[in-house]
Design a protein around this motif. Structure first.
Motif, PDB file in Angstrom:
ATOM      1  N   SER A  13       0.840  -1.209   0.000  1.00 57.57           N
ATOM      2  CA  SER A  13       0.000   0.000   0.000  1.00 57.57           C
ATOM      3  C   SER A  13       0.867   1.248   0.000  1.00 57.57           C
ATOM      4  CB  SER A  13      -0.924   0.021   1.226  1.00 57.57           C
ATOM      5  OG  SER A  13      -1.680  -1.155   1.298  1.00 57.57           O
ATOM      6  N   LEU A  31       8.476   6.576   5.170  1.00 56.32           N
ATOM      7  CA  LEU A  31       9.022   6.147   6.466  1.00 56.32           C
ATOM      8  C   LEU A  31       8.433   4.792   6.810  1.00 56.32           C
ATOM      9  CD1 LEU A  31       7.955   9.413   6.749  1.00 56.32           C
ATOM     10  CD2 LEU A  31       9.624   9.230   8.577  1.00 56.32           C
ATOM     11  N   ARG A  33       9.008   1.092   9.422  1.00 58.03           N
ATOM     12  CA  ARG A  33       9.777   0.295  10.393  1.00 58.03           C
ATOM     13  C   ARG A  33      10.410  -0.884   9.672  1.00 58.03           C
ATOM     14  NH1 ARG A  33       5.795  -0.667  14.550  1.00 58.03           N
ATOM     15  NH2 ARG A  33       5.067  -2.227  13.095  1.00 58.03           N
ATOM     16  N   THR A  39       7.944  -7.331   5.074  1.00 55.45           N
ATOM     17  CA  THR A  39       6.594  -6.850   5.379  1.00 55.45           C
ATOM     18  C   THR A  39       5.569  -7.973   5.165  1.00 55.45           C
ATOM     19  OG1 THR A  39       5.978  -6.160   3.144  1.00 55.45           O
ATOM     20  CG2 THR A  39       7.297  -4.596   4.409  1.00 55.45           C
ATOM     21  N   VAL A  43       4.931 -11.696   2.360  1.00 58.70           N
ATOM     22  CA  VAL A  43       4.509 -13.063   2.711  1.00 58.70           C
ATOM     23  C   VAL A  43       3.369 -13.532   1.797  1.00 58.70           C
ATOM     24  CG1 VAL A  43       3.585 -14.526   4.566  1.00 58.70           C
ATOM     25  CG2 VAL A  43       5.164 -12.675   5.122  1.00 58.70           C
ATOM     26  N   ALA A  44       2.625 -12.570   1.239  1.00 57.33           N
ATOM     27  CA  ALA A  44       1.415 -12.903   0.462  1.00 57.33           C
ATOM     28  C   ALA A  44       1.704 -13.845  -0.695  1.00 57.33           C
ATOM     29  CB  ALA A  44       0.787 -11.618  -0.059  1.00 57.33           C
ATOM     30  N   ALA A  45       0.662 -14.582  -1.090  1.00 59.99           N
ATOM     31  CA  ALA A  45       0.827 -15.689  -2.058  1.00 59.99           C
ATOM     32  C   ALA A  45       1.382 -15.317  -3.451  1.00 59.99           C
ATOM     33  CB  ALA A  45      -0.511 -16.432  -2.191  1.00 59.99           C
ATOM     34  N   ALA A  46       0.985 -14.386  -4.231  1.00 55.66           N
ATOM     35  CA  ALA A  46      -0.163 -13.504  -4.163  1.00 55.66           C
ATOM     36  C   ALA A  46      -0.811 -13.432  -5.546  1.00 55.66           C
ATOM     37  CB  ALA A  46       0.291 -12.095  -3.753  1.00 55.66           C
ATOM     38  N   GLU A 149      10.545   3.846  13.000  1.00 54.25           N
ATOM     39  CA  GLU A 149       9.181   3.754  13.520  1.00 54.25           C
ATOM     40  C   GLU A 149       8.590   5.162  13.625  1.00 54.25           C
ATOM     41  OE1 GLU A 149       8.592   1.101  16.645  1.00 54.25           O
ATOM     42  OE2 GLU A 149       6.479   1.680  16.746  1.00 54.25           O
ATOM     43  N   GLY A 168      -0.862  -0.813   7.587  1.00 55.80           N
ATOM     44  CA  GLY A 168      -1.397  -2.178   7.664  1.00 55.80           C
ATOM     45  C   GLY A 168      -2.052  -2.459   9.006  1.00 55.80           C
ATOM     46  N   LEU A 174      -1.529   2.653  16.076  1.00 53.08           N
ATOM     47  CA  LEU A 174      -1.008   3.988  15.769  1.00 53.08           C
ATOM     48  C   LEU A 174      -2.084   5.065  15.838  1.00 53.08           C
ATOM     49  CD1 LEU A 174       1.577   5.492  14.911  1.00 53.08           C
ATOM     50  CD2 LEU A 174       0.935   5.058  12.525  1.00 53.08           C
ATOM     51  N   LEU A 265       0.412 -11.137   8.924  1.00 50.87           N
ATOM     52  CA  LEU A 265      -0.800 -10.640   9.587  1.00 50.87           C
ATOM     53  C   LEU A 265      -1.536  -9.688   8.651  1.00 50.87           C
ATOM     54  CD1 LEU A 265       0.737  -9.994  13.145  1.00 50.87           C
ATOM     55  CD2 LEU A 265      -0.440 -12.052  12.303  1.00 50.87           C
ATOM     56  N   ARG A 266      -2.620 -10.197   8.047  1.00 48.57           N
ATOM     57  CA  ARG A 266      -3.411  -9.357   7.134  1.00 48.57           C
ATOM     58  C   ARG A 266      -4.112  -8.277   7.961  1.00 48.57           C
ATOM     59  NH1 ARG A 266      -4.857 -14.750   6.243  1.00 48.57           N
ATOM     60  NH2 ARG A 266      -4.343 -15.645   4.223  1.00 48.57           N
ATOM     61  N   SER A 292      -7.582  -9.422   3.169  1.00 42.41           N
ATOM     62  CA  SER A 292      -6.948 -10.515   2.422  1.00 42.41           C
ATOM     63  C   SER A 292      -6.527 -10.107   1.019  1.00 42.41           C
ATOM     64  CB  SER A 292      -7.929 -11.683   2.263  1.00 42.41           C
ATOM     65  OG  SER A 292      -8.379 -12.088   3.513  1.00 42.41           O
ATOM     66  N   ILE A 293      -6.814  -8.846   0.618  1.00 44.19           N
ATOM     67  CA  ILE A 293      -6.602  -8.524  -0.799  1.00 44.19           C
ATOM     68  C   ILE A 293      -5.854  -7.198  -1.007  1.00 44.19           C
ATOM     69  CG2 ILE A 293      -8.472  -9.979  -1.677  1.00 44.19           C
ATOM     70  CD1 ILE A 293     -10.202  -7.429  -1.891  1.00 44.19           C
TER      71      ILE A 293
HETATM   72  C1  LIG Z   1      -0.554 -15.572   3.711  1.00 44.87           C
HETATM   73  C2  LIG Z   1      -1.102 -14.365   3.009  1.00 44.87           C
HETATM   74  C3  LIG Z   1      -1.559 -14.477   1.695  1.00 44.87           C
HETATM   75  C4  LIG Z   1      -2.069 -13.372   1.031  1.00 44.87           C
HETATM   76  N1  LIG Z   1      -2.474 -13.508  -0.256  1.00 44.87           N
HETATM   77  C5  LIG Z   1      -2.935 -12.432  -0.935  1.00 44.87           C
HETATM   78  C6  LIG Z   1      -3.320 -12.557  -2.294  1.00 44.87           C
HETATM   79  O1  LIG Z   1      -3.236 -13.623  -2.897  1.00 44.87           O
HETATM   80  N2  LIG Z   1      -3.796 -11.442  -2.932  1.00 44.87           N
HETATM   81  C7  LIG Z   1      -3.906 -10.230  -2.305  1.00 44.87           C
HETATM   82  O2  LIG Z   1      -4.359  -9.270  -2.926  1.00 44.87           O
HETATM   83  N3  LIG Z   1      -3.532 -10.081  -1.007  1.00 44.87           N
HETATM   84  C8  LIG Z   1      -3.073 -11.148  -0.304  1.00 44.87           C
HETATM   85  N4  LIG Z   1      -2.732 -11.035   1.014  1.00 44.87           N
HETATM   86  C9  LIG Z   1      -3.054  -9.794   1.739  1.00 44.87           C
HETATM   87  C10 LIG Z   1      -2.004  -8.729   1.558  1.00 44.87           C
HETATM   88  O3  LIG Z   1      -0.738  -9.289   1.770  1.00 44.87           O
HETATM   89  C11 LIG Z   1      -2.243  -7.575   2.540  1.00 44.87           C
HETATM   90  O4  LIG Z   1      -3.560  -7.070   2.407  1.00 44.87           O
HETATM   91  C12 LIG Z   1      -1.244  -6.461   2.230  1.00 44.87           C
HETATM   92  O5  LIG Z   1       0.057  -6.967   2.360  1.00 44.87           O
HETATM   93  C13 LIG Z   1      -1.400  -5.246   3.123  1.00 44.87           C
HETATM   94  O6  LIG Z   1      -0.398  -4.352   2.698  1.00 44.87           O
HETATM   95  P1  LIG Z   1      -0.038  -3.047   3.507  1.00 44.87           P
HETATM   96  O7  LIG Z   1       1.007  -2.348   2.726  1.00 44.87           O
HETATM   97  O8  LIG Z   1      -1.294  -2.319   3.817  1.00 44.87           O
HETATM   98  O9  LIG Z   1       0.552  -3.595   4.896  1.00 44.87           O
HETATM   99  P2  LIG Z   1       1.966  -4.268   5.235  1.00 44.87           P
HETATM  100  O10 LIG Z   1       2.487  -5.060   4.107  1.00 44.87           O
HETATM  101  O11 LIG Z   1       1.764  -4.950   6.553  1.00 44.87           O
HETATM  102  O12 LIG Z   1       2.927  -3.035   5.418  1.00 44.87           O
HETATM  103  C14 LIG Z   1       2.787  -2.183   6.540  1.00 44.87           C
HETATM  104  C15 LIG Z   1       4.005  -1.277   6.589  1.00 44.87           C
HETATM  105  O13 LIG Z   1       3.826  -0.296   7.618  1.00 44.87           O
HETATM  106  C16 LIG Z   1       4.984  -0.297   8.442  1.00 44.87           C
HETATM  107  N5  LIG Z   1       4.586   0.219   9.752  1.00 44.87           N
HETATM  108  C17 LIG Z   1       3.581  -0.213  10.546  1.00 44.87           C
HETATM  109  N6  LIG Z   1       3.520   0.544  11.654  1.00 44.87           N
HETATM  110  C18 LIG Z   1       4.496   1.475  11.557  1.00 44.87           C
HETATM  111  C19 LIG Z   1       4.928   2.535  12.374  1.00 44.87           C
HETATM  112  N7  LIG Z   1       4.329   2.819  13.531  1.00 44.87           N
HETATM  113  N8  LIG Z   1       5.995   3.281  11.966  1.00 44.87           N
HETATM  114  C20 LIG Z   1       6.623   3.028  10.793  1.00 44.87           C
HETATM  115  N9  LIG Z   1       6.231   2.017   9.966  1.00 44.87           N
HETATM  116  C21 LIG Z   1       5.182   1.266  10.350  1.00 44.87           C
HETATM  117  C22 LIG Z   1       5.461  -1.721   8.424  1.00 44.87           C
HETATM  118  O14 LIG Z   1       6.788  -1.817   8.909  1.00 44.87           O
HETATM  119  C23 LIG Z   1       5.310  -2.000   6.927  1.00 44.87           C
HETATM  120  O15 LIG Z   1       6.367  -1.421   6.217  1.00 44.87           O
HETATM  121  C24 LIG Z   1      -2.166 -12.123   1.696  1.00 44.87           C
HETATM  122  C25 LIG Z   1      -1.682 -12.004   3.002  1.00 44.87           C
HETATM  123  C26 LIG Z   1      -1.155 -13.110   3.646  1.00 44.87           C
HETATM  124  C27 LIG Z   1      -0.622 -12.938   5.037  1.00 44.87           C
END
Ligand SMILES: Cc1cc2nc3c(=O)[nH]c(=O)nc-3n(C[C@H](O)[C@H](O)[C@H](O)COP(=O)(O)OP(=O)(O)OC[C@H]3O[C@@H](n4cnc5c(N)ncnc54)[C@H](O)[C@@H]3O)c2cc1C
Length: 312
Positions: A13, A31, A33, A39, A43-46, A149, A168, A174, A265-266, A292-293
């Motif tokens: 994201s 910025l 962590r 991240t 880990v996602a499949a995806a 952080e 996430g 936060l 952790l989704r 999950s997406i």
């Molecule tokens: C096993 C698994 C399979 C999946 N399969 C799919 C799939 O097939 N298709 C699909 O679309 N999605 C899939 N997903 C879901 C998808 O991975 C998540 O919805 C997505 O990764 C969320 O992305 P994000 O960037 O919002 O969060 P994250 O990837 O968790 O990133 C969060 C970021 O914020 C940072 N952060 C958090 N708090 C702070 C703070 N206080 N200060 C500084 N930095 C901070 C973290 O360090 C990290 O860099 C899957 C997830 C899992 C676990």
């Protein structure tokens, strides 16, 4: 002078938002962590799957925007995005899910020995290639990375004027949003055995969904959707169960070697939070809770982040 903006979060994201903001002419500081490959997004499949987050009226258009971006990326080999057949299964025949209307073509299938479902073709995202690619693109296009952080978004908003919150599942803590909950996903990464079809197979369930996702150099076997569970260590009993379920779905996996076990952790939430919040001397654009997406929604949400940022 370019308008400054801070993006918090280095998952899909944050990186997609950061890249689209750079394209729109902002000076972006990201910025985080943790950065790829550490991240949840790594880990996602995806694969692209427009079901699994709400509200549907916003999710479908976001997924459609992402689909178009993924199609563009299939022409960029270093992005790790390709098109793959995907089969969505259930133990009993079921009506075609409405999201199939978004696809050019799909067909009903009977999957051995006694499962039923639908086959279509979707974007598949090889995260070990894709996440480092996004990070490289971000810095190559002039984005600044600060690995640290963030504990106070209001303070950051006062400094930058505009902040995008892409944290996430950690957004809950936060910003004090009690609607955010982890949906724990455990997977096995295994070697690709000879005879494994290059297609995604997905048997959905409330908690213990089973899926097989062949990637460039390995295959991901899943999985679980354990709500409220923050455990990051792999659970050996669950790993055995995942192995058994995947082998039942695809016997060619008997020759696969387990490479490692992973947990992500989704960011679960009743609805994705993508909105503006005025705070002190600045503005926050929240972009979290993609469940999950998150990969499926990232480019569509990033486009809306840019729209909100430009209107400020
Ligand atoms: C096993 C698994 C399979 C999946 N399969 C799919 C799939 O097939 N298709 C699909 O679309 N999605 C899939 N997903 C879901 C998808 O991975 C998540 O919805 C997505 O990764 C969320 O992305 P994000 O960037 O919002 O969060 P994250 O990837 O968790 O990133 C969060 C970021 O914020 C940072 N952060 C958090 N708090 C702070 C703070 N206080 N200060 C500084 N930095 C901070 C973290 O360090 C990290 O860099 C899957 C997830 C899992 C676990």
């Amino acid at each position: 002078m370019k308008k400054q903006i801070a993006v918090v979060g280095g998952g899909v994201s944050g990186l997609a938002s950061g890249l689209k903001l750079l394209e729109a002419g902002f000076a972006v500081t990201l910025l985080a962590r943790e950065l790829p490959p550490h991240t949840t997004s790594d880990v996602a499949a995806a694969f692209w799957y427009p079901d699994g987050a709400k509200p549907a009226a916003r999710v479908r258009p976001w997924a459609a925007v992402s689909y178009a971006e993924f199609l563009r990326l299939t022409a960029v080999p270093e992005s790790g995005v390709s098109l793959k057949p995907a089969i969505d299964l259930a133990p009993k025949p079921f009506a075609p899910p409405d999201w199939l209307e978004m696809m050019d073509a799909w067909e009903a299938v009977h999957y051995p020995p006694d499962l039923h479902g639908y086959r279509t073709v979707v974007p598949a995202i090889d995260t070990p290639t894709y996440m480092p690619y996004l990070l490289r693109q971000f810095t190559a296009n002039g984005g600044q990375i600060v690995q640290r952080e963030v504990t106070d978004l209001a303070e950051l908003a006062a400094q930058f004027g505009l902040v995008v919150n892409c944290t996430g599942v950690w957004a809950g803590e936060l910003v004090g949003d009690t609607a955010v909950t982890p949906i724990r996903g455990q997977i096995i990464r295994a070697s690709k055995p000879a005879g494994l079809p290059d297609e995604i197979v997905h048997l959905d369930a409330e908690v213990y969904s089973t899926y097989i996702v062949p990637r460039r150099n390995d295959v991901i076997l899943g999985g679980s959707k354990q709500r409220g569970d923050w455990r990051l260590a792999p659970d050996p009993a669950l790993a055995e169960d995942i192995w058994r379920r995947c082998l039942a779905l695809q016997p060619a996996l008997k020759d696969a070697k387990i490479l490692d076990h992973r947990v992500g952790l989704r960011p679960g939430r009743l609805e994705v939070r993508l909105e503006l919040e005025e705070i002190g001397e600045g503005t926050i654009i929240h972009n979290y809770g993609h469940g999950s997406i998150g990969h499926t929604l990232a480019w569509g949400c990033a486009a809306e982040v840019v729209q909100l940022a430009l209107e400020k």
